[in-house]
Design a protein around this motif. Structure first.
Motif, short mmCIF file in Angstrom:
data_model
loop_
_atom_site.label_atom_id
_atom_site.label_comp_id
_atom_site.label_asym_id
_atom_site.label_seq_id
_atom_site.Cartn_x
_atom_site.Cartn_y
_atom_site.Cartn_z
N SER A 150 40.15 -33.03 -7.03
CA SER A 150 41.53 -33.79 -6.30
C SER A 150 41.72 -35.28 -7.30
CB SER A 150 40.86 -34.26 -5.03
OG SER A 150 41.95 -35.32 -4.73
N ALA A 151 40.30 -35.50 -7.85
CA ALA A 151 40.05 -36.25 -8.63
C ALA A 151 40.30 -35.94 -10.04
CB ALA A 151 38.26 -36.64 -9.42
N ILE A 152 41.12 -34.48 -10.90
CA ILE A 152 41.66 -34.69 -11.88
C ILE A 152 42.95 -33.24 -12.21
CG2 ILE A 152 39.33 -34.12 -13.36
CD1 ILE A 152 39.25 -30.95 -12.32
N ARG A 153 43.48 -33.44 -10.71
CA ARG A 153 44.79 -32.94 -10.73
C ARG A 153 45.46 -33.78 -10.91
NH1 ARG A 153 44.62 -30.73 -6.38
NH2 ARG A 153 43.63 -28.23 -6.67
N ASN A 202 34.87 -25.40 -1.25
CA ASN A 202 34.29 -26.19 -0.18
C ASN A 202 34.36 -27.15 -0.36
OD1 ASN A 202 32.93 -26.72 -2.38
ND2 ASN A 202 30.82 -25.92 -1.75
N GLU A 203 34.23 -28.25 0.66
CA GLU A 203 34.60 -30.09 0.48
C GLU A 203 34.21 -30.21 -0.48
OE1 GLU A 203 36.98 -32.82 1.38
OE2 GLU A 203 36.48 -31.08 2.23
N ILE A 227 36.53 -22.87 -18.70
CA ILE A 227 37.35 -23.94 -19.43
C ILE A 227 38.99 -23.01 -19.51
CG2 ILE A 227 35.35 -24.17 -20.77
CD1 ILE A 227 35.80 -21.58 -23.65
N ALA A 228 39.04 -21.85 -19.62
CA ALA A 228 39.96 -20.67 -19.08
C ALA A 228 40.63 -20.73 -18.00
CB ALA A 228 39.69 -18.93 -19.63
N LEU A 229 40.24 -21.96 -16.90
CA LEU A 229 41.43 -21.56 -15.59
C LEU A 229 42.47 -22.83 -15.91
CD1 LEU A 229 38.42 -22.34 -13.17
CD2 LEU A 229 39.51 -20.60 -12.76
N ARG A 230 43.64 -22.25 -15.06
CA ARG A 230 44.50 -22.71 -15.27
C ARG A 230 44.70 -23.20 -13.99
NH1 ARG A 230 47.14 -22.05 -20.13
NH2 ARG A 230 46.46 -20.12 -21.01
N TRP A 231 45.96 -24.51 -13.71
CA TRP A 231 46.41 -24.60 -12.33
C TRP A 231 46.40 -23.64 -11.56
CZ3 TRP A 231 43.21 -28.05 -9.68
CH2 TRP A 231 43.00 -29.50 -10.79
N LYS A 232 47.50 -21.86 -11.92
CA LYS A 232 47.81 -21.13 -11.00
C LYS A 232 46.40 -20.68 -10.50
CE LYS A 232 48.07 -18.10 -15.24
NZ LYS A 232 49.20 -17.53 -16.28
#
Length: 205
Positions: A90-93, A82-83, A43-48
């Motif tokens: 890709s689905a949520i960006r 991984n893939e 939950i802490a992950l950011r796109w950076k």
């Protein structure tokens, strides 16, 4: 694992009156299963933190105090993409996003409250799957981590590598997981075949 993910993706047990459908959390659940990270790290992950070929786990958010801090071990780590993870991202960006935007935000834009998610979403879904015989027993969302570690060990990935990926120690892996891998067989080195193919008789002593 497959039954839980499917239930989230297809809103199998989500009420049509629910303000947030279960499918909203499907990517979050898949991410937990596919990385073995702790929920407070996810939950802490950011796109950076999502690089081209790896994820940088360096922060965690404890739901009870809502304070962003370093990971449980105080050591940042990298996790290979991984893939399957590429498909999830890709689905949520979003098409337009800032580097500080959360990867798995709650509907209101802040971090997911893992306690509320556990009690209001995860638990009802898993309990319904148990009633239908698709899941054997109830286990909390943290067990996505245990599942990932166990599957890695069953696939022959060294404990040292699994420990590095999950931010834990080899000792913990060996004590709490390796002993549960019951179906591992003694490897065959092909020596018996070579001996049996020989026509040379060993003279008696």
């Amino acid at each position: 694992m497959a039954a839980i993910i499917s239930a989230f993706e297809h809103d199998t047990y989500s009420s049509k009156f629910a303000p947030v459908p279960h499918s909203y959390y499907a990517s979050y659940v898949k991410f937990l299963f596919h990385t073995g990270c702790r929920p407070e790290e996810a939950i802490a992950l950011r796109w950076k933190h999502i690089e081209k070929n790896r994820i940088y786990f360096c922060e965690a958010v404890a739901t009870d105090v809502r304070i962003r801090k370093v990971t449980k071990t105080d050591k940042p780590r990298y996790f290979p993409i991984n893939e399957e993870l590429r498909v999830i991202f890709s689905a949520i960006r979003p098409e337009h996003y800032q580097s500080d935007d959360l990867v798995f935000p709650a509907k209101g834009g802040k971090e997911i409250d893992t306690h509320n998610f556990l009690n209001r979403v995860w638990r009802p879904v898993v309990n319904q799957l148990i009633k239908e015989g698709k899941v054997k027993e109830y286990l909390p969302q943290y067990n996505c981590r245990h599942t990932f570690i166990t599957l890695c060990l069953e696939d022959g990935i060294p404990s040292r590598r699994v420990a590095d990926w999950c931010g834990t120690s080899v000792q913990v892996i060996e004590e709490h997981y390796a002993g549960a891998i019951a179906h591992i067989q003694v490897p065959s080195f092909g020596l018996g075949q070579a001996e049996s193919s020989s026509d040379t008789e060993v003279p008696p002593q």
